[in-house]
Design a protein around this motif. Structure first.
Motif, PDB file in Angstrom:
ATOM      1  N   ALA A   8      -1.647  31.364  49.366  1.00 56.80           N
ATOM      2  CA  ALA A   8      -2.955  32.007  49.521  1.00 56.80           C
ATOM      3  C   ALA A   8      -3.787  31.309  50.584  1.00 56.80           C
ATOM      4  CB  ALA A   8      -3.693  32.025  48.188  1.00 56.80           C
ATOM      5  N   GLU A   9      -3.751  29.979  50.591  1.00 58.64           N
ATOM      6  CA  GLU A   9      -4.540  29.227  51.571  1.00 58.64           C
ATOM      7  C   GLU A   9      -3.991  29.408  52.981  1.00 58.64           C
ATOM      8  OE1 GLU A   9      -6.067  25.596  48.637  1.00 58.64           O
ATOM      9  OE2 GLU A   9      -4.289  25.308  49.921  1.00 58.64           O
ATOM     10  N   VAL A  24      11.649  29.926  42.424  1.00 61.19           N
ATOM     11  CA  VAL A  24      12.055  30.564  43.682  1.00 61.19           C
ATOM     12  C   VAL A  24      11.490  29.870  44.920  1.00 61.19           C
ATOM     13  CG1 VAL A  24      12.456  32.838  42.692  1.00 61.19           C
ATOM     14  CG2 VAL A  24      10.143  32.208  43.407  1.00 61.19           C
ATOM     15  N   TRP A  25      10.379  29.153  44.766  1.00 56.12           N
ATOM     16  CA  TRP A  25       9.729  28.544  45.935  1.00 56.12           C
ATOM     17  C   TRP A  25      10.542  27.401  46.533  1.00 56.12           C
ATOM     18  CZ3 TRP A  25       8.265  28.132  40.890  1.00 56.12           C
ATOM     19  CH2 TRP A  25       8.281  26.857  40.331  1.00 56.12           C
ATOM     20  N   LEU A  27       3.659  32.000  58.864  1.00 60.78           N
ATOM     21  CA  LEU A  27       4.175  31.221  57.746  1.00 60.78           C
ATOM     22  C   LEU A  27       5.651  31.517  57.504  1.00 60.78           C
ATOM     23  CD1 LEU A  27       3.718  29.256  55.431  1.00 60.78           C
ATOM     24  CD2 LEU A  27       2.851  31.170  54.055  1.00 60.78           C
ATOM     25  N   VAL A  28       6.018  32.785  57.554  1.00 62.24           N
ATOM     26  CA  VAL A  28       7.425  33.167  57.368  1.00 62.24           C
ATOM     27  C   VAL A  28       8.295  32.547  58.457  1.00 62.24           C
ATOM     28  CG1 VAL A  28       9.036  35.119  57.455  1.00 62.24           C
ATOM     29  CG2 VAL A  28       6.946  35.279  56.076  1.00 62.24           C
ATOM     30  N   ALA A  29       7.784  32.482  59.675  1.00 65.68           N
ATOM     31  CA  ALA A  29       8.537  31.859  60.772  1.00 65.68           C
ATOM     32  C   ALA A  29       8.766  30.379  60.492  1.00 65.68           C
ATOM     33  CB  ALA A  29       7.793  32.045  62.090  1.00 65.68           C
ATOM     34  N   ARG A  30       7.765  29.699  59.950  1.00 66.03           N
ATOM     35  CA  ARG A  30       7.912  28.277  59.618  1.00 66.03           C
ATOM     36  C   ARG A  30       8.908  28.080  58.480  1.00 66.03           C
ATOM     37  NH1 ARG A  30       2.821  24.622  58.808  1.00 66.03           N
ATOM     38  NH2 ARG A  30       4.540  23.118  58.903  1.00 66.03           N
ATOM     39  N   VAL A  33       8.282  35.964  48.889  1.00 59.78           N
ATOM     40  CA  VAL A  33       7.056  35.938  48.093  1.00 59.78           C
ATOM     41  C   VAL A  33       5.835  35.924  49.012  1.00 59.78           C
ATOM     42  CG1 VAL A  33       5.719  34.634  46.399  1.00 59.78           C
ATOM     43  CG2 VAL A  33       8.199  34.769  46.170  1.00 59.78           C
ATOM     44  N   ALA A  34       5.919  35.159  50.094  1.00 65.85           N
ATOM     45  CA  ALA A  34       4.811  35.090  51.058  1.00 65.85           C
ATOM     46  C   ALA A  34       4.476  36.476  51.617  1.00 65.85           C
ATOM     47  CB  ALA A  34       5.157  34.128  52.193  1.00 65.85           C
TER      48      ALA A  34
END
Length: 328
Positions: free
Chosen positions: A53-54, A161-162, A197-200, A171-172
């Protein structure tokens, strides 16, 4: 832990969409949130969802968490005040079945803007190891239970899962879609932040793939059997001392079994975690002449964590695994 069937791939997109469309945002007119500063109020059940979320919401959200730093999430108790805060949030992020107290509080709060992370990526059943020993062959009555008292014979699904960057990325994406729906005025920013974020996370997955390709052994022993998805992703075998509950006491038969596994698989290290006791890990290590080290299930960040956020701790986990497994 609730038992649900694996979510078919075809239904995954629908689940994400459903999770988003259930958000009856006060942002229906394009406004941000109901907080005094105009930000979207997001309540996350524990750290991995707070982190998403952040990172996705950034300046457009105000994020709070029900699980304070240093609290073991599985054992969380919810106060009436926290239940009330849930009802006031614009968006609630939680992972159903991980924290029974949160599941109950969400149901009692009457909150409508709920995203269940368990619907955003398929859940799987994992035993205490990659070999899925379940109950000991000589002691079938001593099957390994999960944190809610279920035995593995009940086929409880693993919520962790994380710890798999690929599944965490799924999830992201669902969280990003939910924030877009709740706050359409900033949808473009949420989409951009989600993609970054998904790329990271994709890059982190590559680091793990490359870093764990060539090792002397593929087996690791941990007090908290939270690493089933990680083990499956990178071709490793997880041996949990006492199942997914880090505080439960293992049976003598299980300890004997692990001593044999350690010898057979050339295991050098017994892993423990920062938020739970290291007593069982040290006991097994003492009996087998093994070392101990930290493998963090990332259920919370404290000053004892080997990193300040998800990415730093995951890279510490990678280094510790490489050392324990004998990376070549």
């Amino acid at each position: 832990m609730n038992v649900r069937r694996l979510i078919p791939a075809a239904a995954l997109a629908g689940a994400v969409a459903l999770g988003a469309t259930t958000l009856t945002a006060c942002a229906g007119t394009g406004a941000a949130g109901s907080s005094a500063d105009g930000k979207l109020d997001v309540m996350a059940s524990f750290y991995p969802l707070q982190f998403l979320a952040e990172r996705i919401g950034k300046d457009h959200v105000k994020v709070a968490t029900l699980t304070k730093p240093g609290v073991e999430p599985h054992d969380l108790e919810i106060t009436p005040k926290q239940t009330g805060l849930l009802g006031e949030a614009d968006v609630v992020l939680y992972l159903k079945s991980l924290q029974p107290a949160v599941d109950k509080a969400v149901a009692q709060s009457g909150v409508k803007n709920v995203v269940d992370a368990a619907t955003l990526t398929p859940l799987e059943v994992h035993g205490t190891s990659g070999h899925d020993h379940g109950a000991d062959a000589d002691h079938p009555e001593e099957g390994h239970g999960d944190e809610h008292g279920h035995s593995h014979g009940e086929a409880a699904e693993d919520p962790h899962v994380w710890l798999d960057p690929v599944k965490y990325a799924e999830v992201a994406k669902g969280v990003g879609a939910a924030l877009e729906k709740a706050d359409p005025g900033h949808a473009a920013d949420y989409r951009k932040n989600t993609e970054e974020l998904v790329a990271r996370l994709t890059a982190l997955n590559t680091e793990f793939e490359d870093g764990l390709k060539n090792t002397a052994t593929r087996t690791f022993i941990t007090t908290h059997a939270a690493f089933g998805y990680l083990a499956e992703r990178y071709g490793l075998d997880q041996e949990g001392i006492s199942g997914v509950d880090p505080e439960s006491e293992p049976s003598p038969a299980r300890m004997k079994d692990l001593q044999a596994v350690a010898k057979k698989e050339n295991v050098s290290t017994v892993f423990f975690e920062t938020l739970a006791s290291d007593k069982t890990a040290k006991s097994l290590a003492s009996d087998t002449g093994l070392k101990t080290d930290v493998l963090d299930p990332l259920e919370g960040i404290t000053d004892k964590s080997q990193g300040a956020d998800y990415f730093e701790v995951m890279r510490s986990n990678l280094k510790n695994l490489q050392k324990a497994l004998g990376t070549k």
